[in-house]
Scaffold this active site. Structure first.
Site, PDB file in Angstrom:
ATOM      1  N   GLU A  66      32.194   4.172 -24.723  1.00  0.00           N
ATOM      2  CA  GLU A  66      32.091   2.769 -24.311  1.00  0.00           C
ATOM      3  C   GLU A  66      33.052   2.446 -23.174  1.00  0.00           C
ATOM      4  OE1 GLU A  66      31.152   0.992 -28.754  1.00  0.00           O
ATOM      5  OE2 GLU A  66      33.193   1.510 -28.221  1.00  0.00           O
ATOM      6  N   LYS A  79      38.830  -0.387 -20.442  1.00  0.00           N
ATOM      7  CA  LYS A  79      39.185   0.755 -21.281  1.00  0.00           C
ATOM      8  C   LYS A  79      37.972   1.654 -21.426  1.00  0.00           C
ATOM      9  CE  LYS A  79      39.755   0.464 -25.938  1.00  0.00           C
ATOM     10  NZ  LYS A  79      40.464   0.131 -27.181  1.00  0.00           N
ATOM     11  N   THR A  94      38.665  10.800 -34.073  1.00  0.00           N
ATOM     12  CA  THR A  94      37.464   9.952 -34.016  1.00  0.00           C
ATOM     13  C   THR A  94      37.476   9.124 -32.730  1.00  0.00           C
ATOM     14  OG1 THR A  94      37.361   9.812 -36.417  1.00  0.00           O
ATOM     15  CG2 THR A  94      36.254   8.059 -35.198  1.00  0.00           C
ATOM     16  N   ARG A 122      47.058  -2.060 -30.532  1.00  0.00           N
ATOM     17  CA  ARG A 122      46.417  -3.350 -30.259  1.00  0.00           C
ATOM     18  C   ARG A 122      45.432  -3.755 -31.361  1.00  0.00           C
ATOM     19  NH1 ARG A 122      40.970  -2.651 -30.500  1.00  0.00           N
ATOM     20  NH2 ARG A 122      39.795  -2.792 -28.581  1.00  0.00           N
ATOM     21  N   GLY A 235      36.235  -0.984 -39.461  1.00  0.00           N
ATOM     22  CA  GLY A 235      35.506   0.270 -39.225  1.00  0.00           C
ATOM     23  C   GLY A 235      34.055   0.099 -38.786  1.00  0.00           C
ATOM     24  N   GLY A 236      33.418  -1.013 -39.150  1.00  0.00           N
ATOM     25  CA  GLY A 236      32.027  -1.246 -38.745  1.00  0.00           C
ATOM     26  C   GLY A 236      32.034  -1.791 -37.329  1.00  0.00           C
ATOM     27  N   ASP A 237      31.730  -0.936 -36.353  1.00  0.00           N
ATOM     28  CA  ASP A 237      31.880  -1.387 -34.967  1.00  0.00           C
ATOM     29  C   ASP A 237      30.837  -0.796 -34.041  1.00  0.00           C
ATOM     30  OD1 ASP A 237      32.829   1.199 -34.977  1.00  0.00           O
ATOM     31  OD2 ASP A 237      34.716   0.767 -33.988  1.00  0.00           O
ATOM     32  N   SER A 302      35.979  -7.521 -37.312  1.00  0.00           N
ATOM     33  CA  SER A 302      36.561  -6.976 -36.071  1.00  0.00           C
ATOM     34  C   SER A 302      35.706  -5.833 -35.505  1.00  0.00           C
ATOM     35  CB  SER A 302      37.966  -6.456 -36.391  1.00  0.00           C
ATOM     36  OG  SER A 302      38.401  -5.553 -35.414  1.00  0.00           O
TER      37      SER A 302
HETATM   38  N1  LIG Z   1      37.641  -2.873 -34.648  1.00  0.00           N
HETATM   39  C1  LIG Z   1      38.380  -2.215 -33.787  1.00  0.00           C
HETATM   40  O1  LIG Z   1      38.967  -2.792 -32.865  1.00  0.00           O
HETATM   41  C2  LIG Z   1      38.555  -0.736 -33.954  1.00  0.00           C
HETATM   42  C3  LIG Z   1      39.558  -0.054 -33.238  1.00  0.00           C
HETATM   43  C4  LIG Z   1      39.763   1.292 -33.467  1.00  0.00           C
HETATM   44  C5  LIG Z   1      38.941   1.971 -34.383  1.00  0.00           C
HETATM   45  N2  LIG Z   1      37.932   1.289 -35.011  1.00  0.00           N
HETATM   46  C6  LIG Z   1      37.066   1.973 -35.994  1.00  0.00           C
HETATM   47  O2  LIG Z   1      37.831   2.137 -37.163  1.00  0.00           O
HETATM   48  C7  LIG Z   1      37.367   3.280 -37.883  1.00  0.00           C
HETATM   49  C8  LIG Z   1      38.523   4.147 -38.286  1.00  0.00           C
HETATM   50  O3  LIG Z   1      39.134   4.698 -37.124  1.00  0.00           O
HETATM   51  P1  LIG Z   1      40.203   5.871 -37.267  1.00  0.00           P
HETATM   52  O4  LIG Z   1      40.620   6.221 -35.892  1.00  0.00           O
HETATM   53  O5  LIG Z   1      41.245   5.516 -38.292  1.00  0.00           O
HETATM   54  O6  LIG Z   1      39.232   7.021 -37.886  1.00  0.00           O
HETATM   55  P2  LIG Z   1      39.612   8.319 -38.733  1.00  0.00           P
HETATM   56  O7  LIG Z   1      38.400   9.193 -38.693  1.00  0.00           O
HETATM   57  O8  LIG Z   1      40.919   8.870 -38.299  1.00  0.00           O
HETATM   58  O9  LIG Z   1      39.806   7.754 -40.220  1.00  0.00           O
HETATM   59  C9  LIG Z   1      38.765   7.256 -40.993  1.00  0.00           C
HETATM   60  C10 LIG Z   1      39.061   7.527 -42.463  1.00  0.00           C
HETATM   61  O10 LIG Z   1      38.030   6.890 -43.253  1.00  0.00           O
HETATM   62  C11 LIG Z   1      37.835   7.691 -44.394  1.00  0.00           C
HETATM   63  N3  LIG Z   1      36.564   7.317 -45.027  1.00  0.00           N
HETATM   64  C12 LIG Z   1      35.301   7.556 -44.586  1.00  0.00           C
HETATM   65  N4  LIG Z   1      34.406   7.038 -45.464  1.00  0.00           N
HETATM   66  C13 LIG Z   1      35.133   6.446 -46.444  1.00  0.00           C
HETATM   67  C14 LIG Z   1      34.787   5.734 -47.630  1.00  0.00           C
HETATM   68  N5  LIG Z   1      33.509   5.560 -47.979  1.00  0.00           N
HETATM   69  N6  LIG Z   1      35.789   5.234 -48.413  1.00  0.00           N
HETATM   70  C15 LIG Z   1      37.104   5.438 -48.071  1.00  0.00           C
HETATM   71  N7  LIG Z   1      37.488   6.109 -46.968  1.00  0.00           N
HETATM   72  C16 LIG Z   1      36.514   6.609 -46.173  1.00  0.00           C
HETATM   73  C17 LIG Z   1      37.872   9.118 -43.842  1.00  0.00           C
HETATM   74  O11 LIG Z   1      38.107  10.060 -44.858  1.00  0.00           O
HETATM   75  C18 LIG Z   1      39.035   9.011 -42.826  1.00  0.00           C
HETATM   76  O12 LIG Z   1      40.268   9.379 -43.393  1.00  0.00           O
HETATM   77  C19 LIG Z   1      36.359   3.954 -36.950  1.00  0.00           C
HETATM   78  O13 LIG Z   1      35.064   3.644 -37.401  1.00  0.00           O
HETATM   79  C20 LIG Z   1      36.628   3.350 -35.594  1.00  0.00           C
HETATM   80  O14 LIG Z   1      35.458   3.338 -34.801  1.00  0.00           O
HETATM   81  C21 LIG Z   1      37.739  -0.035 -34.822  1.00  0.00           C
END
Ligand SMILES: NC(=O)c1ccc[n+]([C@@H]2O[C@H](COP(=O)([O-])OP(=O)(O)OC[C@H]3O[C@@H](n4cnc5c(N)ncnc54)[C@H](O)[C@@H]3O)[C@@H](O)[C@H]2O)c1
Length: 349
Positions: A66, A79, A94, A122, A235-237, A302
């Site tokens: 993105e 970004k 990830t 951030r 996480g839902g994004d 978010s």
């Molecule tokens: N909203 C935002 O601004 C924003 C910013 C950064 C990342 N994100 C999103 O946040 C999420 C996490 O990012 P990250 O860098 O920490 O990823 P990551 O892969 O390092 O960590 C994700 C964790 O979720 C765990 N997981 C997966 N399914 C699960 C479930 N059903 N129950 C419990 N745990 C579960 C995995 O084992 C893993 O440890 C990603 O989907 C990313 O796209 C969103």
């Protein structure tokens, strides 16, 4: 003939991963999180002065890449960020990112930086800003579901900004929970590893979901969510990637960043367009109330918006002035005679 020396305008301050880590330790991570929270809030407070667009996403089977641009009319920022949930199984992250600021008047870049660490900072600061307006007052316990790369940053921001003193951790992979618990030792937070999301959310005022899975997942179901809590769903994004059962959304008051992007990427992609949402910037500016009562369930849906990255880049640019936390990169071709780009190339032969 030796190559001509680059002009001063050719040189762009560059913050490497190494320098970002040095800077965060120099300032202190909780200070960075608290100051970033304030700066993001300041930019949400002038929301209407920004040029806004949903991010430009290139989807593939395993992930997304993105671009996230915005401008306040004086500075332009973007970004580059990816999201590949399957990466961790291959020893890769990830999410990785880098970003840039440019001067709107000339279009010349004024900062280039790593943004993988800065995104984690951030995102945590944005969560804390939302919780400051939406979470129940005086709550001391948070649940952190998904203990991956973002997790510790999220917990520390809630501590620094909202006064959380306890974090209850859960991840489907116990090794992730052990890692987060280890990293948070000595942080001043009481850390409680849990074996289910149900157990993790017991007694929590703030529940943060930060899992990575490329599907409609159900991290929380309706029966798990009692009145009065604040849910911070990170996480839902992406299209087809959510964390909450839609019945929770039906009971919650939902707050979003930029609706045209959140309708595509957020939890609310599960709802029809009559579902009421509130823009967070309107809460920040006092036009709309945040939390109204003790029993209300608030949800920050978010997805991550470009203005938050812009604030983070702006913060970084201010922090590196007069320091050695950056290098000069010879990045912009800037011939003495602006129309003699070819001549500059020839002279370098
Ligand atoms: N909203 C935002 O601004 C924003 C910013 C950064 C990342 N994100 C999103 O946040 C999420 C996490 O990012 P990250 O860098 O920490 O990823 P990551 O892969 O390092 O960590 C994700 C964790 O979720 C765990 N997981 C997966 N399914 C699960 C479930 N059903 N129950 C419990 N745990 C579960 C995995 O084992 C893993 O440890 C990603 O989907 C990313 O796209 C969103």
């Amino acid at each position: 003939m030796t190559a001509p020396l680059p002009s001063q305008k050719a040189m762009v301050p560059f913050v490497s991963v190494e320098n970002m880590m040095r800077l965060v330790h120099h300032l202190g991570i909780e200070r960075v999180l608290a100051e970033l929270t304030d700066l993001i809030e300041e930019d949400f407070g002038r929301w209407e002065s920004f040029d806004k667009t949903p991010r430009v996403a290139s989807h593939s089977r395993d992930g997304v890449i993105e671009l996230m641009p915005t401008s306040d009319g004086t500075i332009y920022g973007f970004k580059y960020v990816n999201g590949h949930p399957k990466n961790t199984a291959e020893g890769l992250q990830t999410v990785t990112a880098f970003g840039l600021l440019a001067d709107v008047a000339t279009g010349y870049p004024v900062l280039l930086t790593e943004m993988t660490l800065l995104t984690a900072l951030r995102t945590a600061a944005t969560s804390a800003m939302a919780a400051r307006h939406l979470a129940p007052k005086g709550g001391k316990v948070m649940a952190m579901i998904g203990n991956g790369a973002q997790a510790e940053f999220q917990a520390l921001a809630m501590k620094a900004v909202c006064g959380i003193d306890t974090v209850r951790l859960y991840d489907i992979d116990p090794r992730a929970t052990q890692k987060a618990a280890r990293n948070l030792e000595g942080s001043g937070l009481t850390v409680i590893p849990c074996t289910s999301s149900q157990q993790a959310i017991e007694g929590a005022a703030i529940v943060t979901t930060c899992t990575a899975d490329k599907q409609f997942a159900t991290i929380l179901t309706d029966n798990m969510v009692g009145p009065g809590i604040h849910i911070n769903a990170i996480g839902g994004d992406c299209p087809g990637k959510t964390e909450l059962h839609k019945d929770i959304l039906a009971r919650a008051d939902c707050f979003v960043e930029y609706p045209p992007q959140t309708w595509i990427e957020g939890e609310i992609q599960q709802m029809d367009r009559s579902y009421p949402i509130t823009e967070l910037w309107q809460v920040v500016t006092g036009q709309v109330p945040g939390r109204r009562d003790e029993r209300q369930i608030t949800l920050f849906d978010s997805v991550g918006f470009a203005i938050e990255d812009f604030s983070a880049l702006r913060y970084l640019r201010n922090q590196i002035v007069g320091t050695d936390f950056y290098q000069e990169l010879d990045m912009i071709a800037d011939p003495d005679d602006p129309r003699d780009l070819f001549g500059m190339l020839q002279r370098a032969r």
